[in-house]
Design an enzyme around this catalytic site. Structure first.
Site, PDB file in Angstrom:
ATOM      1  N   ARG A   1      43.739  20.810  38.928  1.00 16.64           N
ATOM      2  CA  ARG A   1      43.670  21.243  40.324  1.00 16.64           C
ATOM      3  C   ARG A   1      45.002  21.837  40.779  1.00 16.64           C
ATOM      4  NH1 ARG A   1      43.022  16.584  42.936  1.00 16.64           N
ATOM      5  NH2 ARG A   1      45.180  16.541  43.656  1.00 16.64           N
TER       6      ARG A   1
ATOM      7  N   TYR B   1      36.959  42.308  58.323  1.00 14.19           N
ATOM      8  CA  TYR B   1      35.782  41.853  57.577  1.00 14.19           C
ATOM      9  C   TYR B   1      35.056  40.771  58.375  1.00 14.19           C
ATOM     10  CZ  TYR B   1      33.197  39.132  54.098  1.00 14.19           C
ATOM     11  OH  TYR B   1      32.233  38.423  53.432  1.00 14.19           O
TER      12      TYR B   1
ATOM     13  N   ASP C   1      45.704  41.763  53.856  1.00 17.25           N
ATOM     14  CA  ASP C   1      44.554  41.751  52.953  1.00 17.25           C
ATOM     15  C   ASP C   1      44.548  43.101  52.226  1.00 17.25           C
ATOM     16  OD1 ASP C   1      42.068  41.898  51.725  1.00 17.25           O
ATOM     17  OD2 ASP C   1      41.016  40.914  53.359  1.00 17.25           O
TER      18      ASP C   1
ATOM     19  N   LYS D   1      36.432  41.517  43.951  1.00 17.41           N
ATOM     20  CA  LYS D   1      36.187  42.943  44.122  1.00 17.41           C
ATOM     21  C   LYS D   1      36.857  43.779  43.014  1.00 17.41           C
ATOM     22  CE  LYS D   1      34.216  41.589  48.002  1.00 17.41           C
ATOM     23  NZ  LYS D   1      34.637  40.219  48.265  1.00 17.41           N
TER      24      LYS D   1
END
Length: 384
Positions: free
Chosen positions: A48, A100, A172, A197
């Site tokens: 983790r 977005y 972003d 993406k």
């Protein structure tokens, strides 16, 4: 040695396997790692916190973005959410009014719970931008080109304003990838990606990444990722690294086709508006050419009055109606009812998102075939 981006992409993690000498990076699926001594924590102790595949991916992305480091997250939204650990109930967060839909939904939902205050701003309006920064924000989200209207925000100017008021600026960079834009070089503190993406590029893995220029901030981001448990899985990181290899080749080809299709749409009277920074008619064209290394392969268009969206979509044979973007295949969506449906209607209209707006993510198909598909759709839309 200073390396070009193509070289970074081709060599990241290559021939680093000390156990067997594998050229391609192996997948490390272990959740925990052995300690030689209980008083000395090894480089890798629990997955983790850190995993060799995530480490390789973030190292490659850091080199591409000019970052000191960061962390790989489970999704792009997880990267955005990670930043919200840096603000409290009395803090102000600024974000684009046309961001977005998932970003808008997250910020709106958390602000309504009193976790922070949020203001959605048109960062392309200098007066509105100045007024917003004058309120003393703690965190500023930037998205350029914006999703889905391709508005261009001056990253350097916003980063400077952020420094003046002591705000952390987060850009972003999903739409352009590190190949076409590097926000950290323009003064931003943090850059994030939905690696789902362009970076992975194959529409088969969900992921995110967030990177900082300052080493201490990069460490803080990694600490919060471990603390909250939103780090990305090893196999997903390995897949993303595999897709990363061809990033520059894909981005350049997709961009070339997008420019061709933007010209076709702009010249067609069945289309009322085309949103693509590569067009000289785009309001942000000059700024985009200054801070970007290309216009990218995302574009949006509004059908002219009398043209039917449903008929347009029904006539397509090459493009696929689906959400997401940046893959090898060309996708088309209707933001109003798909990617931005989570925004309230008045917020969508204020941002300029209408029922007739179409967003295109241009893929790697032959440009002539895509052009024919566009014209087929427009013919059907005009007949209905």
């Amino acid at each position: 040695m200073s390396k070009k981006k193509a070289t970074i992409l081709a060599t990241a993690g290559v021939a680093q396997d000390k156990a067997f000498g594998a050229v391609a990076p192996p997948i490390h699926l272990a959740t925990t790692f052995a300690w030689a001594d209980h008083t000395e924590k090894p480089a890798f102790d629990y997955a983790r916190r850190l995993n060799p595949n995530r480490d390789q991916l973030i190292s490659a992305l850091s080199e591409l973005e000019g970052a000191a480091g960061g962390t790989v997250t489970a999704s792009g939204m997880a990267s955005i959410d990670l930043c919200l650990n840096f603000v409290g109930p009395s803090d102000l967060v600024l974000a684009p009014h046309d961001c977005y839909g998932g970003t808008h939904r997250l910020l709106t939902a958390k602000s309504r719970r009193g976790l922070f205050e949020v203001e959605f701003v048109d960062f392309t309006d200098e007066a509105a931008r100045a007024a917003a920064f004058a309120r003393g924000p703690k965190l500023v989200f930037l998205e350029t080109p914006s999703n889905p209207l391709m508005r261009i925000t001056d990253l350097e100017a916003c980063a400077a304003l952020g420094r003046e008021v002591g705000a952390m600026t987060v850009a972003d960079n999903t739409f352009l990838s590190p190949i076409l834009q590097n926000p950290l070089a323009l003064g931003c503190d943090v850059v994030m990606h939905s690696t789902t993406k362009f970076i992975s590029g194959h529409s088969d893995v969900i992921g995110g990444a967030i990177l900082a220029k300052d080493p201490s901030l990069a460490e803080d981001l990694a600490w919060w990722a471990n603390c909250t448990g939103n780090a990305g899985p090893a196999f997903d990181s390995w897949l993303t690294m595999r897709g990363l290899r061809t990033l520059e080749l894909r981005v350049r080809q997709q961009q070339e086709t997008a420019m061709r299709l933007a010209d076709v749409l702009y010249a067609d009277d069945r289309v009322s508006k085309v949103y693509y920074p590569g067009l000289p008619s785009h309001p942000g064209h000059s700024l985009a050419m200054q801070q970007q290394a290309g216009a990218g392969s995302m574009l949006s268009a509004e059908l002219a009055e009398g043209c039917d969206v449903r008929a347009f979509l029904g006539a397509l044979e090459v493009m696929t109606l689906a959400e997401s973007l940046g893959g090898f295949e060309t996708l088309i969506c209707v933001p109003d009812s798909m990617t931005h449906a989570g925004m309230e209607e008045n917020a969508r209209r204020e941002a300029g998102i209408t029922p007739g707006l179409l967003r295109f993510s241009i893929g790697l198909e032959d440009g002539a075939d895509l052009q024919s598909d566009l014209l087929r759709g427009l013919d059907a839309a005009a007949r209905s």
